[in-house]
Design a protein around this motif. Sequence first.
Motif, short mmCIF file in Angstrom:
data_model
loop_
_atom_site.label_atom_id
_atom_site.label_comp_id
_atom_site.label_asym_id
_atom_site.label_seq_id
_atom_site.Cartn_x
_atom_site.Cartn_y
_atom_site.Cartn_z
N PRO A 265 31.23 59.62 20.62
CA PRO A 265 30.20 59.63 21.67
C PRO A 265 28.92 58.93 21.23
O PRO A 265 28.46 59.11 20.11
CB PRO A 265 29.95 61.13 21.90
CG PRO A 265 30.37 61.79 20.63
CD PRO A 265 31.52 60.97 20.11
N PRO A 266 28.33 58.10 22.12
CA PRO A 266 27.06 57.45 21.80
C PRO A 266 25.90 58.43 21.72
O PRO A 266 24.89 58.16 21.09
CB PRO A 266 26.86 56.45 22.95
CG PRO A 266 27.67 57.01 24.06
CD PRO A 266 28.84 57.70 23.45
N VAL A 267 26.05 59.58 22.37
CA VAL A 267 25.05 60.65 22.27
C VAL A 267 25.77 61.85 21.65
O VAL A 267 26.29 62.71 22.34
CB VAL A 267 24.48 61.04 23.65
CG1 VAL A 267 23.40 62.10 23.52
CG2 VAL A 267 23.92 59.81 24.35
N PRO A 268 25.84 61.90 20.32
CA PRO A 268 26.65 62.93 19.66
C PRO A 268 26.06 64.32 19.71
O PRO A 268 26.76 65.29 19.50
CB PRO A 268 26.73 62.44 18.21
CG PRO A 268 25.53 61.59 18.04
CD PRO A 268 25.27 60.95 19.37
N ALA A 269 24.76 64.42 19.98
CA ALA A 269 24.11 65.73 20.07
C ALA A 269 23.25 65.76 21.33
O ALA A 269 22.33 64.95 21.46
CB ALA A 269 23.25 66.00 18.84
N LEU A 270 23.57 66.64 22.26
CA LEU A 270 22.75 66.79 23.45
C LEU A 270 21.54 67.64 23.11
O LEU A 270 21.67 68.74 22.55
CB LEU A 270 23.56 67.45 24.56
CG LEU A 270 24.78 66.69 25.07
CD1 LEU A 270 25.45 67.46 26.19
CD2 LEU A 270 24.39 65.30 25.54
N SER A 271 20.37 67.16 23.41
CA SER A 271 19.16 67.91 23.09
C SER A 271 18.39 68.24 24.35
O SER A 271 18.36 67.48 25.31
CB SER A 271 18.28 67.11 22.13
OG SER A 271 17.85 65.91 22.73
#
Length: 389
Positions: A265-271
Amino acid sequence: MPRGLPRAGALQSLRLSAALVPPWAPHTLPGRDLLRGRPLLAGLESRYGGRPVLVRGRRGPALLVLSRRDALRVLTEERDVYVAGMEAGLEACMEERPFGLPADVLRPAFIEIARAEAAELTSGVVDFARLDARWQRVARRCVYGDGAAGDEELTRLLTGLARAGRRRARRRRELLSGRYDARILDHLRRAEPGSLAGLIAETHGEAESRGLMQAAYWLMGLGVVSAALMQTLALLSTHPAHRKAARADPEHLRACLREALRLWPPVPALSRVTAAETHWYGATLPAGTPVLVPLAVHQRSARLPYADSFAPEIWLNGTAADEWWARPGCDAVHLTLAVGTAFLAAVLREAKPKPIGRLLSPHRPIPNAVNPARLRVRMRQTRRKPGRS
């Protein structure tokens, strides 16, 4: 400090920070192993029964969410309380509705742009540099119109901004931001019909600064998908059955692209950042507390039988529908997937990708990390049957 929640110690927090992408820098570096933190998270989940853990960060404590129930609370149940931080530019674009702009009306125009640019990738060797150059043209043309197609400096400035943000080079970031904004404004004021800039100009009551932010988020959101496109092409080159199905069925091809986004995923951690006081297991967290959901770890969880496999079928047979991390996205996500699928379909319509190297062999588990720059495929023209257009 909040009470009632488990807290990671100093050493544990350092290890988590090294293994996970922190809330203030949600974008990963190419080839970074997104799953280094999996044993740490498994240990925390086992020790604390799945309760979230407070982790020490450079900007104060952050809440690390471990369970499905708590992730759903943050991402769906209380969306007005848990908001995407402004520093999470791509996530704000890809996970939230980008300012309510009805961009889906541009889908046909965007798809035609993708098809036209992809026509340059149907012969010879395709590596990431070559594919990325064409896809960035797609992104610039979709957002700002044909007049921005060759503005490679715009993309370089955006890359420089992301790099400066990761390195916390504030002065460098401010300098690049000024140059980037000035360039964006020039393209926005041109307001080409059929582009996002044109749509922004037609939307009444849009302040210039708001239009600037919308366009910047869209360019970032579209541009970052190029890695997944290259990874999908490489996966199809080593999985002929899926390649055949993808050439015949756009839905299967879309599933292949979604699968590449699941694997890397290009955004590995949703913040998220709390917009008000929140209560967690008897503890009260003040407004402004970062909340982190380690998406990549959940998507490659050891409990999933397909965790380390290329399994597009999970997006077609309902398997992924049962997972919270695979919930339907906003209009921006659907539009980006549609444009990316059209881009790949245009390539596959004219040629078959053949693998160069064995980085993504179908006989081995899918690696945790793949640097797109190491991927290459050879495009072989397909033979058309006589009388077929």
